[in-house]
Design a protein around this motif. Sequence first.
Motif, short mmCIF file in Angstrom:
data_model
loop_
_atom_site.label_atom_id
_atom_site.label_comp_id
_atom_site.label_asym_id
_atom_site.label_seq_id
_atom_site.Cartn_x
_atom_site.Cartn_y
_atom_site.Cartn_z
N LYS A 133 0.77 -1.18 -0.02
CA LYS A 133 -0.02 0.07 0.26
C LYS A 133 0.94 1.23 -0.12
O LYS A 133 2.20 1.07 0.27
N TRP A 134 0.30 2.26 -0.27
CA TRP A 134 0.91 3.56 -0.32
C TRP A 134 1.90 4.02 1.19
O TRP A 134 1.02 3.52 2.15
N ARG A 135 3.07 4.34 0.82
CA ARG A 135 3.89 4.69 2.03
C ARG A 135 4.53 6.17 2.18
O ARG A 135 4.17 6.73 0.96
N SER A 136 5.19 6.41 3.05
CA SER A 136 5.65 8.06 3.04
C SER A 136 6.66 8.02 1.72
O SER A 136 7.51 7.27 1.41
N ALA A 137 6.90 9.27 1.35
CA ALA A 137 7.68 9.53 0.49
C ALA A 137 9.04 9.11 0.44
O ALA A 137 9.64 9.50 1.77
N LYS A 147 13.36 25.84 9.80
CA LYS A 147 14.41 25.49 9.09
C LYS A 147 13.70 24.81 7.77
O LYS A 147 13.10 24.14 7.71
N TRP A 148 15.01 24.73 6.67
CA TRP A 148 14.61 23.68 5.76
C TRP A 148 15.11 22.41 6.19
O TRP A 148 16.16 22.16 6.96
N ARG A 149 14.61 21.24 5.59
CA ARG A 149 15.07 19.80 6.07
C ARG A 149 14.88 19.21 4.84
O ARG A 149 13.76 19.18 4.12
N ILE A 150 15.60 17.88 4.64
CA ILE A 150 15.32 16.92 4.01
C ILE A 150 15.29 15.43 4.59
O ILE A 150 15.95 15.09 5.33
N CYS A 151 14.06 14.73 4.27
CA CYS A 151 13.74 13.51 4.97
C CYS A 151 14.11 12.33 3.75
O CYS A 151 13.62 12.57 2.79
N ILE A 152 14.71 11.24 4.30
CA ILE A 152 14.80 10.28 3.33
C ILE A 152 14.38 8.80 4.19
O ILE A 152 14.52 8.67 5.32
N ASN A 153 13.77 8.27 3.42
CA ASN A 153 13.18 6.82 3.94
C ASN A 153 13.66 5.68 2.79
O ASN A 153 13.65 5.83 1.64
N SER A 154 13.81 4.53 3.44
CA SER A 154 14.50 3.51 2.49
C SER A 154 14.08 2.06 3.28
O SER A 154 13.99 1.99 4.65
N ALA A 155 13.78 1.09 2.39
CA ALA A 155 13.39 -0.20 2.68
C ALA A 155 13.89 -1.11 1.79
O ALA A 155 13.82 -1.08 0.66
N SER A 156 14.54 -2.15 2.36
CA SER A 156 15.24 -3.13 1.48
C SER A 156 14.47 -4.60 1.23
O SER A 156 14.68 -5.04 0.42
N ASP A 157 13.33 -4.59 1.91
CA ASP A 157 12.53 -5.84 1.83
C ASP A 157 11.79 -5.70 0.60
O ASP A 157 11.15 -4.57 0.29
N PRO A 158 11.49 -6.62 -0.36
CA PRO A 158 10.74 -6.54 -1.42
C PRO A 158 9.23 -6.05 -1.10
O PRO A 158 8.47 -5.18 -1.89
N VAL A 159 8.65 -6.42 -0.12
CA VAL A 159 7.35 -6.10 0.31
C VAL A 159 7.54 -5.27 1.87
O VAL A 159 8.10 -5.66 2.77
N ASN A 160 7.02 -4.00 1.96
CA ASN A 160 7.40 -3.20 2.93
C ASN A 160 6.27 -2.29 3.28
O ASN A 160 5.49 -2.02 2.53
N THR A 161 6.16 -1.72 4.65
CA THR A 161 5.30 -0.95 5.00
C THR A 161 5.82 0.33 5.71
O THR A 161 7.06 0.40 6.04
N ASP A 162 5.02 1.36 6.20
CA ASP A 162 5.80 2.73 6.99
C ASP A 162 6.31 2.07 8.04
O ASP A 162 7.27 2.53 8.66
N LYS A 163 5.91 0.97 8.78
CA LYS A 163 6.23 0.39 9.98
C LYS A 163 7.38 -0.52 9.85
O LYS A 163 8.08 -0.81 10.70
N THR A 164 7.68 -1.01 8.52
CA THR A 164 9.00 -1.78 8.38
C THR A 164 10.16 -1.04 7.61
O THR A 164 11.18 -1.77 6.97
#
Length: 266
Positions: A133-137, A147-164
């Motif tokens: 399903k849709w996750r965070s950018a 402040k300006w800021r940059i947020c990075i999210n990454s996940a290595s599992d083939p199937v993931n959620t915002d919690k993983t």
Amino acid sequence: MKKLVSILLVTGCVLSGKVIAQRNDVILRDFFQNKDYKKNWEKAESCCPHSIKLLTGADQVAGRNAIRFEVDRNDQKVNNGYRSELRMAKEKTADIERWYKFSIFLPKDYEIDSTFEVLAQWHEVPDFSLGEKWRSAPISLQTDKEKWRICINSASDPVNTDKTISLKKTIELSDIKKGVWTDWLFHIRFSYQEDGVLEVWENDKMVVDYKGPNYYNDKTGPFFKIGIYKTPWKFYRNNSIVTNRVIYFSDVKVGNEHASFDSMKD
């Protein structure tokens, strides 16, 4: 001479007596010069007539044509959120390298909020066939208080959620400046592995030089969005003290893997 002219017309275009070579490194370039600007974008995500407006000529913002984005707490939700954005089409694959140039103007009456907001994002597309399903950018440019800021999210599992999500990283940048244009340039190689690249210049000064995971293990690449997304109004509405937000964008350019720092500055 006729043969030479024919060759020039095939390899380039004639403008004001000069031959301008065609570029193979530009995916999108939008100076927001006329009402046809929307043809450069896949879609607008907005609710109302006030959400997105073109400003040219006498309505220019600090000397530039611009797009005015507005969101209000009384707006209807768009795609399950409070947003006013323009988005490009999704990339066919996540294994890509891209350059993104744009400018943001925060008006002098820009009110500092107690929560963050997203002004540019590189959004994922779930592998729906795998049940995602849709996750965070994966990557976003935000304002957080002053402040300006940059947020990075990454996940290595083939199937993931915002919690993983396996990596969450926030990079704090400079203080925001009101009443002036802030020019941004992003160089991104999207990857959920260590070969990911995120380089960012603010007003020609490098402010981020990050190497590492910056995307999800997805089949499809991201789509680029500009505008306003007030996430807190959806999830913790009472924490935000702002009830209306207006910002401006100008001079958007997207380059492919053949682009460079110098070519993006043209």
